[in-house]
Design a protein around this motif. Structure first.
Motif, short mmCIF file in Angstrom:
data_model
loop_
_atom_site.label_atom_id
_atom_site.label_comp_id
_atom_site.label_asym_id
_atom_site.label_seq_id
_atom_site.Cartn_x
_atom_site.Cartn_y
_atom_site.Cartn_z
N LYS A 1 0.92 -1.09 -0.05
CA LYS A 1 -0.39 0.21 0.04
C LYS A 1 1.28 1.13 -0.02
CE LYS A 1 -4.34 -1.61 2.32
NZ LYS A 1 -5.09 -2.15 2.52
N ALA A 2 0.73 2.27 -1.19
CA ALA A 2 1.50 2.91 -0.65
C ALA A 2 0.78 4.22 0.36
CB ALA A 2 0.81 4.55 -1.81
N ALA A 3 2.05 4.81 1.14
CA ALA A 3 2.23 5.49 2.01
C ALA A 3 1.18 6.38 1.99
CB ALA A 3 4.25 6.03 2.62
#
Length: 154
Positions: free
Chosen positions: A152-154
């Motif tokens: 997942k993108a931060a």
């Protein structure tokens, strides 16, 4: 001039038996449950094997030959992209060593003869840990994990 080679070694412990681990690697119906692919071969020494995507398209993702087989303790295969199947220098090698270990199985996967810095070397360093984690999950709980999951993108 020769290319530099690299290798990747992954060891995991699984609450299972050597027979079940070996079957999970070699039986297409089991492999699809933790890998999303099927390993297809007659598993005789020298026979071809294919790594086939277990979806509608049934794309052949990898090819090779069975180099050594000693069920349920050891399997060694060559490993190449289909586009490089006719170039022995492009193939790498995967060894699955399965040992009983105090009521468990120690599975050692050694992927060697990889061209250092290649896309294949990078891919297997990311791929093997999730595939083998999924194998462990399947054999211990009855359900593999999503090997196609992305961070997942931060």
């Amino acid at each position: 001039m020769s290319q530099d080679k690299t290798s990747f070694v992954y060891v995991t412990y699984i609450r299972s038996t050597p027979d079940k681990v070996f079957e999970a690697i070699t039986q297409p119906d089991i492999a699809r449950r933790y890998w999303g692919h099927e390993n297809v071969s007659d598993w005789a020494p020298g026979s071809p094997w294919q790594h086939v995507r277990a979806d509608e398209q049934r794309d052949v993702k990898l090819v090779g030959k069975v180099i050594e087989i000693a069920p349920p303790r050891r399997l060694v295969i060559s490993w190449a992209n289909p586009s490089q199947a006719d170039d022995p220098a492009a193939a790498s090698r995967v060894s699955f060593d399965i040992a009983e270990y105090d009521g468990m199985v120690r599975l050692t996967v050694t992927h060697d003869e990889l061209q250092a810095g290649s896309g294949m070397a990078t891919g297997i360093q990311k791929g093997w840990p999730i595939v083998l984690s999924s194998l462990k999950s399947l054999l211990e709980t009855g359900q593999g994990i999503d090997v196609f999951a992305q961070p997942k993108a931060a």
